[in-house]
Scaffold this motif. Sequence first.
Motif, PDB file in Angstrom:
ATOM      1  N   SER A  69     -26.183  24.307 -30.725  1.00  0.00           N
ATOM      2  CA  SER A  69     -25.951  24.254 -29.286  1.00  0.00           C
ATOM      3  C   SER A  69     -25.124  25.453 -28.844  1.00  0.00           C
ATOM      4  N   GLY A  70     -24.750  25.432 -27.555  1.00  0.00           N
ATOM      5  CA  GLY A  70     -24.044  26.548 -26.948  1.00  0.00           C
ATOM      6  C   GLY A  70     -22.579  26.279 -26.707  1.00  0.00           C
ATOM      7  N   PRO A  71     -21.893  27.216 -26.043  1.00  0.00           N
ATOM      8  CA  PRO A  71     -20.444  27.125 -25.881  1.00  0.00           C
ATOM      9  C   PRO A  71     -19.973  25.944 -25.053  1.00  0.00           C
ATOM     10  N   TRP A  72     -20.862  25.392 -24.223  1.00  0.00           N
ATOM     11  CA  TRP A  72     -20.459  24.242 -23.415  1.00  0.00           C
ATOM     12  C   TRP A  72     -20.066  23.046 -24.279  1.00  0.00           C
ATOM     13  N   HIS A  73     -20.575  23.003 -25.525  1.00  0.00           N
ATOM     14  CA  HIS A  73     -20.291  21.848 -26.357  1.00  0.00           C
ATOM     15  C   HIS A  73     -18.873  21.855 -26.920  1.00  0.00           C
ATOM     16  N   ILE A  74     -18.187  22.973 -26.827  1.00  0.00           N
ATOM     17  CA  ILE A  74     -16.775  22.995 -27.247  1.00  0.00           C
ATOM     18  C   ILE A  74     -15.981  22.029 -26.370  1.00  0.00           C
ATOM     19  N   GLY A  75     -16.140  22.137 -25.063  1.00  0.00           N
ATOM     20  CA  GLY A  75     -15.429  21.252 -24.141  1.00  0.00           C
ATOM     21  C   GLY A  75     -15.881  19.810 -24.256  1.00  0.00           C
ATOM     22  N   ILE A  76     -17.194  19.597 -24.433  1.00  0.00           N
ATOM     23  CA  ILE A  76     -17.713  18.236 -24.540  1.00  0.00           C
ATOM     24  C   ILE A  76     -17.147  17.534 -25.777  1.00  0.00           C
ATOM     25  N   LEU A  77     -17.127  18.247 -26.909  1.00  0.00           N
ATOM     26  CA  LEU A  77     -16.601  17.645 -28.133  1.00  0.00           C
ATOM     27  C   LEU A  77     -15.101  17.420 -28.051  1.00  0.00           C
ATOM     28  N   ASP A  78     -14.411  18.297 -27.359  1.00  0.00           N
ATOM     29  CA  ASP A  78     -12.965  18.123 -27.175  1.00  0.00           C
ATOM     30  C   ASP A  78     -12.687  16.847 -26.388  1.00  0.00           C
ATOM     31  N   ASP A  79     -13.508  16.601 -25.364  1.00  0.00           N
ATOM     32  CA  ASP A  79     -13.342  15.381 -24.566  1.00  0.00           C
ATOM     33  C   ASP A  79     -13.747  14.140 -25.356  1.00  0.00           C
ATOM     34  N   THR A  80     -14.853  14.243 -26.105  1.00  0.00           N
ATOM     35  CA  THR A  80     -15.376  13.080 -26.832  1.00  0.00           C
ATOM     36  C   THR A  80     -14.524  12.734 -28.047  1.00  0.00           C
ATOM     37  N   GLY A  81     -14.143  13.752 -28.807  1.00  0.00           N
ATOM     38  CA  GLY A  81     -13.411  13.514 -30.048  1.00  0.00           C
ATOM     39  C   GLY A  81     -11.914  13.372 -29.884  1.00  0.00           C
ATOM     40  N   GLY A  82     -11.394  13.857 -28.770  1.00  0.00           N
ATOM     41  CA  GLY A  82      -9.962  13.769 -28.544  1.00  0.00           C
ATOM     42  C   GLY A  82      -9.201  14.939 -29.144  1.00  0.00           C
ATOM     43  N   GLU A  83      -7.914  14.933 -28.900  1.00  0.00           N
ATOM     44  CA  GLU A  83      -7.059  16.040 -29.333  1.00  0.00           C
ATOM     45  C   GLU A  83      -7.148  16.255 -30.840  1.00  0.00           C
ATOM     46  N   GLY A  84      -7.383  17.497 -31.227  1.00  0.00           N
ATOM     47  CA  GLY A  84      -7.420  17.858 -32.636  1.00  0.00           C
ATOM     48  C   GLY A  84      -8.775  17.721 -33.294  1.00  0.00           C
ATOM     49  N   PHE A  85      -9.755  17.098 -32.617  1.00  0.00           N
ATOM     50  CA  PHE A  85     -11.045  16.896 -33.278  1.00  0.00           C
ATOM     51  C   PHE A  85     -11.728  18.213 -33.620  1.00  0.00           C
ATOM     52  N   LEU A  86     -11.619  19.189 -32.739  1.00  0.00           N
ATOM     53  CA  LEU A  86     -12.296  20.461 -32.974  1.00  0.00           C
ATOM     54  C   LEU A  86     -11.798  21.161 -34.238  1.00  0.00           C
ATOM     55  N   ASP A  87     -10.617  20.773 -34.715  1.00  0.00           N
ATOM     56  CA  ASP A  87     -10.113  21.353 -35.964  1.00  0.00           C
ATOM     57  C   ASP A  87     -10.975  20.952 -37.158  1.00  0.00           C
ATOM     58  N   SER A  88     -11.739  19.868 -36.994  1.00  0.00           N
ATOM     59  CA  SER A  88     -12.592  19.380 -38.085  1.00  0.00           C
ATOM     60  C   SER A  88     -14.035  19.854 -37.953  1.00  0.00           C
ATOM     61  N   VAL A  89     -14.268  20.782 -37.033  1.00  0.00           N
ATOM     62  CA  VAL A  89     -15.620  21.286 -36.780  1.00  0.00           C
ATOM     63  C   VAL A  89     -15.689  22.768 -37.141  1.00  0.00           C
ATOM     64  N   THR A  90     -16.716  23.145 -37.877  1.00  0.00           N
ATOM     65  CA  THR A  90     -16.964  24.551 -38.179  1.00  0.00           C
ATOM     66  C   THR A  90     -18.070  25.074 -37.280  1.00  0.00           C
ATOM     67  N   LEU A  91     -17.814  26.186 -36.608  1.00  0.00           N
ATOM     68  CA  LEU A  91     -18.841  26.878 -35.848  1.00  0.00           C
ATOM     69  C   LEU A  91     -19.349  28.037 -36.694  1.00  0.00           C
ATOM     70  N   ALA A  92     -20.657  28.133 -36.839  1.00  0.00           N
ATOM     71  CA  ALA A  92     -21.243  29.149 -37.711  1.00  0.00           C
ATOM     72  C   ALA A  92     -22.447  29.785 -37.036  1.00  0.00           C
ATOM     73  N   PRO A  93     -22.676  31.082 -37.281  1.00  0.00           N
ATOM     74  CA  PRO A  93     -23.899  31.718 -36.774  1.00  0.00           C
ATOM     75  C   PRO A  93     -25.128  31.023 -37.353  1.00  0.00           C
ATOM     76  N   LEU A  94     -26.236  31.062 -36.640  1.00  0.00           N
ATOM     77  CA  LEU A  94     -27.464  30.486 -37.160  1.00  0.00           C
ATOM     78  C   LEU A  94     -27.893  31.256 -38.404  1.00  0.00           C
ATOM     79  N   PRO A  95     -28.509  30.573 -39.360  1.00  0.00           N
ATOM     80  CA  PRO A  95     -28.884  31.229 -40.611  1.00  0.00           C
ATOM     81  C   PRO A  95     -30.020  32.225 -40.407  1.00  0.00           C
ATOM     82  N   ALA A  96     -30.197  33.082 -41.378  1.00  0.00           N
ATOM     83  CA  ALA A  96     -31.227  34.115 -41.311  1.00  0.00           C
ATOM     84  C   ALA A  96     -32.336  33.833 -42.311  1.00  0.00           C
TER      85      ALA A  96
END
Length: 425
Positions: free
Chosen positions: A274-301
């Motif tokens: 997905s795109g950058p909008w999901h950073i805010g959505i996951l922050d709201d859904t998962g609560g404070e600190g949840f994004l620390d448990s998520v890895t953002l990675a470039p799509l594979p080649a």
Amino acid sequence: MNRSMRVSVAALAVTTFALTAGCGRGDDPAAEEASAAPVATGDVSGDITVWAMGTEGEKLGEFASAFTEENPDVTVDVTAIPWDAAHDKIATAIAADEVPDVSMIGTTWMGEFATSGGLDPTPPDLIDESAFFEGAWGSTEVGGTSYAVPWYVETRVLFVDTALAEQAGVSPTPATWDDLMATSKGMQSAGAQWGITLQAGQTGAWQTFMPFAWQGGAEIMNADQTEFTFDSPEFVKALTYYQSFFTEGVAPKELPDGTLEPDFVAGKIGAFQSGPWHIGILDDTGGEGFLDSVTLAPLPADEKQASFIGGSNLAVFKGSENRDAAWKFVQWLSQPEVQAEWYAETSDLPAVQSAWEEGDLASDPALAVFGEQMTTAMAPPSIPTWEQISNVIDTELEKVCKSGMDPQEAATAIQQQAEAIGTGL
């Protein structure tokens, strides 16, 4: 309106205006390579009318006050247009020659509106093409001529459950297609119901699939955009790989609306694209600190790295009553420091590369992943009929993912339907 909604609305836009343009190159007012008239330098004055959609339409008027402070003889009048009405409103305005000076144009609408003859070619002496991400600038070009300036951009990366990946002993940053399958299967074996979610058809599914086609070396059209190439071995290879996630039960064929985010937070889904909008959505859904448990990675080649690039461009109309001031306003919005300020106001990712060297854009590791991915992000061809052709891809992709349709058969069907639709040029 959030970014995912923008994409969906753009994909649903009707194509009546494109159909009226016909397919004959001789009847196309923009068929011959256009050249931009010079733009007067120096002081400007008068009114600039601007149409903008969604959040941009709501915030641009106040933001433009900084421009009018520098240009006190100018008034910027911004009209907010709902996304679901924007396409028809622009088409009607061009047909009636009752256009604003400037408007946001969705990237997938560029071919249609440029070939209508309604857009002013971008003055190369005013706007530096090299300042923008290559994929973003490419979305403004129709028939070798640019008809707009990239304003903000969006691209897609992987969101991965770090703990699940570590528990499974797989990489949360898969670098290749084989790695992505291994990571997805590993997280599923570690307890996720689904290793990854990928869109299995319906509106906009092509935006999830096409990065795989580009990664595999496929092209949508030949170099001069006169012929479609959907039935290439590379395209079939990408369809076959994409299909394997569904035939092997790694990705769901159906995912109920609204369950992606809570299921990802709960560990039921290992990864999604997905795109950058999901950073805010996951922050709201998962609560404070949840994004620390998520890895953002470039799509594979596979053959190369690639992702989808979206966003919006800024275009000046040929019928503008204040062309010089309109282009000066667009130029101002393209300055790196202004783009960085606009990001701080709206979270729109800058299309100008050097804007990423300032503030949070330079220091936020999550945003850095999007910046890295942007350098290899690609746009579909800017042709008037793209909305129709993307609908064909959505339909055939759904047959591949849900019904097990042979990928070669699907590629042939897409090719035949695309040829029947034509380019509109």
